[in-house]
Design an enzyme around this catalytic site. Sequence first.
Site, PDB file in Angstrom:
ATOM      1  N   THR A  98      14.451  66.808  50.359  1.00 18.54           N
ATOM      2  CA  THR A  98      15.169  65.492  50.690  1.00 18.54           C
ATOM      3  C   THR A  98      13.942  64.752  49.544  1.00 18.54           C
ATOM      4  O   THR A  98      13.243  64.882  48.823  1.00 18.54           O
ATOM      5  CB  THR A  98      15.816  65.163  51.833  1.00 18.54           C
ATOM      6  OG1 THR A  98      16.593  64.238  51.367  1.00 18.54           O
ATOM      7  CG2 THR A  98      14.450  64.747  52.671  1.00 18.54           C
ATOM      8  N   LYS A 102      13.036  65.774  45.107  1.00 19.69           N
ATOM      9  CA  LYS A 102      14.394  66.487  44.803  1.00 19.69           C
ATOM     10  C   LYS A 102      13.788  66.650  42.930  1.00 19.69           C
ATOM     11  O   LYS A 102      14.323  67.931  42.870  1.00 19.69           O
ATOM     12  CB  LYS A 102      15.762  66.223  44.801  1.00 19.69           C
ATOM     13  CG  LYS A 102      15.787  66.222  46.353  1.00 19.69           C
ATOM     14  CD  LYS A 102      17.441  65.708  46.082  1.00 19.69           C
ATOM     15  CE  LYS A 102      17.965  66.120  47.695  1.00 19.69           C
ATOM     16  NZ  LYS A 102      19.739  65.347  47.665  1.00 19.69           N
ATOM     17  N   GLY A 154      27.278  53.429  41.816  1.00 15.22           N
ATOM     18  CA  GLY A 154      25.835  54.285  42.577  1.00 15.22           C
ATOM     19  C   GLY A 154      25.551  54.634  40.843  1.00 15.22           C
ATOM     20  O   GLY A 154      26.207  55.016  40.156  1.00 15.22           O
ATOM     21  N   GLY A 157      20.602  59.782  42.841  1.00 15.93           N
ATOM     22  CA  GLY A 157      21.200  61.151  43.507  1.00 15.93           C
ATOM     23  C   GLY A 157      22.555  61.472  43.514  1.00 15.93           C
ATOM     24  O   GLY A 157      23.338  62.753  42.679  1.00 15.93           O
ATOM     25  N   ALA A 158      23.048  60.435  44.445  1.00 18.39           N
ATOM     26  CA  ALA A 158      24.315  60.880  44.647  1.00 18.39           C
ATOM     27  C   ALA A 158      25.463  60.921  43.467  1.00 18.39           C
ATOM     28  O   ALA A 158      26.149  61.568  43.508  1.00 18.39           O
ATOM     29  CB  ALA A 158      24.772  60.136  46.046  1.00 18.39           C
TER      30      ALA A 158
HETATM   31  P1  NAP Z   1      18.880  56.539  44.903  1.00 18.51           P
HETATM   32  O1  NAP Z   1      18.857  57.483  43.795  1.00 18.51           O
HETATM   33  O2  NAP Z   1      17.845  56.086  45.936  1.00 18.51           O
HETATM   34  O3  NAP Z   1      20.160  56.259  44.182  1.00 18.51           O
HETATM   35  C1  NAP Z   1      20.739  54.691  45.042  1.00 18.51           C
HETATM   36  C2  NAP Z   1      21.748  53.633  44.335  1.00 18.51           C
HETATM   37  O4  NAP Z   1      22.304  52.742  44.723  1.00 18.51           O
HETATM   38  C3  NAP Z   1      21.638  53.686  42.744  1.00 18.51           C
HETATM   39  O5  NAP Z   1      22.953  53.409  42.092  1.00 18.51           O
HETATM   40  C4  NAP Z   1      21.280  52.166  42.945  1.00 18.51           C
HETATM   41  O6  NAP Z   1      20.884  51.690  41.765  1.00 18.51           O
HETATM   42  C5  NAP Z   1      22.068  51.423  43.544  1.00 18.51           C
HETATM   43  N1  NAP Z   1      21.305  50.541  44.779  1.00 18.51           N
HETATM   44  C6  NAP Z   1      20.503  50.186  45.652  1.00 18.51           C
HETATM   45  N2  NAP Z   1      19.998  49.460  46.167  1.00 18.51           N
HETATM   46  C7  NAP Z   1      21.276  48.581  46.131  1.00 18.51           C
HETATM   47  C8  NAP Z   1      22.283  47.290  46.052  1.00 18.51           C
HETATM   48  N3  NAP Z   1      21.195  46.340  46.875  1.00 18.51           N
HETATM   49  N4  NAP Z   1      22.742  46.955  44.778  1.00 18.51           N
HETATM   50  C9  NAP Z   1      23.265  47.863  44.017  1.00 18.51           C
HETATM   51  N5  NAP Z   1      22.880  49.331  43.556  1.00 18.51           N
HETATM   52  C10 NAP Z   1      22.052  49.545  44.641  1.00 18.51           C
HETATM   53  O7  NAP Z   1      20.175  57.604  46.124  1.00 18.51           O
HETATM   54  P2  NAP Z   1      21.221  58.507  46.058  1.00 18.51           P
HETATM   55  O8  NAP Z   1      19.966  60.149  46.632  1.00 18.51           O
HETATM   56  O9  NAP Z   1      21.997  58.653  45.162  1.00 18.51           O
HETATM   57  O10 NAP Z   1      21.717  58.036  47.945  1.00 18.51           O
HETATM   58  C11 NAP Z   1      22.206  57.349  47.741  1.00 18.51           C
HETATM   59  C12 NAP Z   1      23.424  56.796  49.404  1.00 18.51           C
HETATM   60  O11 NAP Z   1      23.809  58.812  48.763  1.00 18.51           O
HETATM   61  C13 NAP Z   1      22.069  57.368  50.432  1.00 18.51           C
HETATM   62  O12 NAP Z   1      22.957  56.122  51.364  1.00 18.51           O
HETATM   63  C14 NAP Z   1      22.347  58.331  50.489  1.00 18.51           C
HETATM   64  O13 NAP Z   1      21.617  58.675  51.889  1.00 18.51           O
HETATM   65  C15 NAP Z   1      23.678  59.213  50.241  1.00 18.51           C
HETATM   66  N6  NAP Z   1      23.365  60.546  50.274  1.00 18.51           N
HETATM   67  C16 NAP Z   1      24.184  61.559  51.208  1.00 18.51           C
HETATM   68  C17 NAP Z   1      24.405  62.511  50.746  1.00 18.51           C
HETATM   69  C18 NAP Z   1      25.008  63.758  52.246  1.00 18.51           C
HETATM   70  O14 NAP Z   1      25.447  64.683  51.880  1.00 18.51           O
HETATM   71  N7  NAP Z   1      26.414  62.923  52.891  1.00 18.51           N
HETATM   72  C19 NAP Z   1      23.956  63.600  50.138  1.00 18.51           C
HETATM   73  C20 NAP Z   1      22.576  62.485  49.200  1.00 18.51           C
HETATM   74  C21 NAP Z   1      22.843  60.824  49.203  1.00 18.51           C
HETATM   75  P3  NAP Z   1      19.073  50.929  41.383  1.00 18.51           P
HETATM   76  O15 NAP Z   1      18.902  52.317  40.822  1.00 18.51           O
HETATM   77  O16 NAP Z   1      19.962  49.759  40.329  1.00 18.51           O
HETATM   78  O17 NAP Z   1      18.396  50.775  42.497  1.00 18.51           O
END
Ligand code: NAP
Length: 499
Positions: A98, A102, A154, A157-158
């Site tokens: 995780t 990844k 966003g 990763g998601a």
């Molecule tokens: P990530 O790769 O860090 O991406 C986060 C995204 O959110 C990026 O686009 C980031 O933009 C944006 N972001 C963060 N803070 C922000 C803010 N204050 N205002 C606007 N945009 C913002 O994380 P991820 O892995 O995609 O995860 C995102 C969410 O999905 C998390 O809450 C995670 O727990 C959840 N998730 C859930 C599962 C599941 O199985 N349910 C699986 C994967 C992920 P910047 O690059 O500009 O910061």
Amino acid sequence: MSGFIKKFKSRHFGKATRKMTGRLSRNLRHKLRKLPNRKKHYGLIGHPLSHTLSPFIHKSIMKQCGIKGTYKSFDIAPEDFDTRVVELLDKLNGFNITIPYKERIIHLLDTLDENSTRYGAVNTVCNRKGYNTDILGFNACAIDFTNKKVLLLGNGGAARIMLPQALSGGPSEICICARDAEKTAKLISDTCRKKNSSSTNGNANTDAITNGDNCINNCTVYHADFRDVTGVYDVILNATPLGMWPHCNEIPVNEDIIKNAEYVFDSIYNPLATRLLLKARQYGVRADNGLVMLLQQALFAQQIWNSKADLSVFNMNQVLPRMNKKLFKHFPIKIVLTGFMGSGKTTIGKKLAKAMGIGFADLDLLIVEDNRKPISAIFKDSGEQFFRESEKKCLARIIKEPASLVVSTGGGALINPDNTAIVKESQGFIFYLATDLETSLKRVGDNQDRPLISGKDREHIEILYNKRLPVYNSISDFTVDATKRPDDVLNTIIEAIGY
Ligand code: NAP
């Protein structure tokens, strides 16, 4: 254990042999891992890993599906990553990866499956091969994208998982909203393809994108504050951590976008209902959190590790309530009930706390206990101002409790903006139990411990009610019709929370 396995183990793994040969060959370890009925060892690698649900989920799947083995967390600091992973690749039968590893794991693996190659991210490893079951988990959520206008929030990763899936589902339009233009361009070029650049309008570009079989002409990319995004979208996908514990106050888009949607998917699952999901449910919009996606990706990982196991026997409904309890334990949330006198805050509060297996606090009772006299006596002896100060102190104290709690408040408590701020700062959710004045008065009857209404005429009470009503509406995260039967009110709240 069969005689053959015993012989095999003593021949290859006796102390003497180990001394002689030092580290066992990779080939030998693989052979041993493949032996039937041997306890398997799995794990999760990430950093940090406090409160991860993965061990609980995998152990539940393994127990229900008769897979013998262990599943442990390995919180590995970035500087130790390569060394520790090389060790674990040998030691474990399989593991999950995780945040933040990844992508970093890839160079330590021999091969990648199609999904992990395509998305450049691995969340499951088996026999030194990388897989991505997040994609399968999201797919299993079966979101209908056909002819829908999709808003994806966003570009991390998601979003990498969601964009191609949405595109494959045949949407009429996709709008990606994210802060970093370059990162969004990379998201599109890695997971889909731009066909041609069509137009630019302010901070939005519209392109045609394709992922081979699927193509749409309207993929608009916004680089703006999410709250500035306007328009009507059928499906909203939140792929950002906005609203995730401990920042539960955040909500990625404005209410107009939410109320006009058909469906909202929030990848977050802690809290179970983010403010985004609460608002969607308030407007009657179907809304799901990321918990099922999380469970499904684990199930797919187990299937990779245990291809012969029958995972169809796994019953998610046996696990979800226990996961909910764990989430409320690890990520403390205050559910604060407000509303006019007689709206049922104490009755519903007690029932809600019991149903969720968390504590309950009655603010008025705390004030009475602190002052050692009934509320009417506090008003009579020390005046309303003193009562309000005492109310604020008690609220601040109970909100600081480190556990999840249902807190019922007096009808005037959250009218004071300082008290609302205390709740919001603690990332608590406010549920407004709405009643009409007649219902409230009928329920309160001639209760003498209600100094603001006892002995007052109807006009006086009506003024008080009309003064408070707009405040309740403006501060609440969710409004419930509390004129209904207590069990109906309770069920509405439980459904909103997604418990
Ligand atoms: P990530 O790769 O860090 O991406 C986060 C995204 O959110 C990026 O686009 C980031 O933009 C944006 N972001 C963060 N803070 C922000 C803010 N204050 N205002 C606007 N945009 C913002 O994380 P991820 O892995 O995609 O995860 C995102 C969410 O999905 C998390 O809450 C995670 O727990 C959840 N998730 C859930 C599962 C599941 O199985 N349910 C699986 C994967 C992920 P910047 O690059 O500009 O910061």
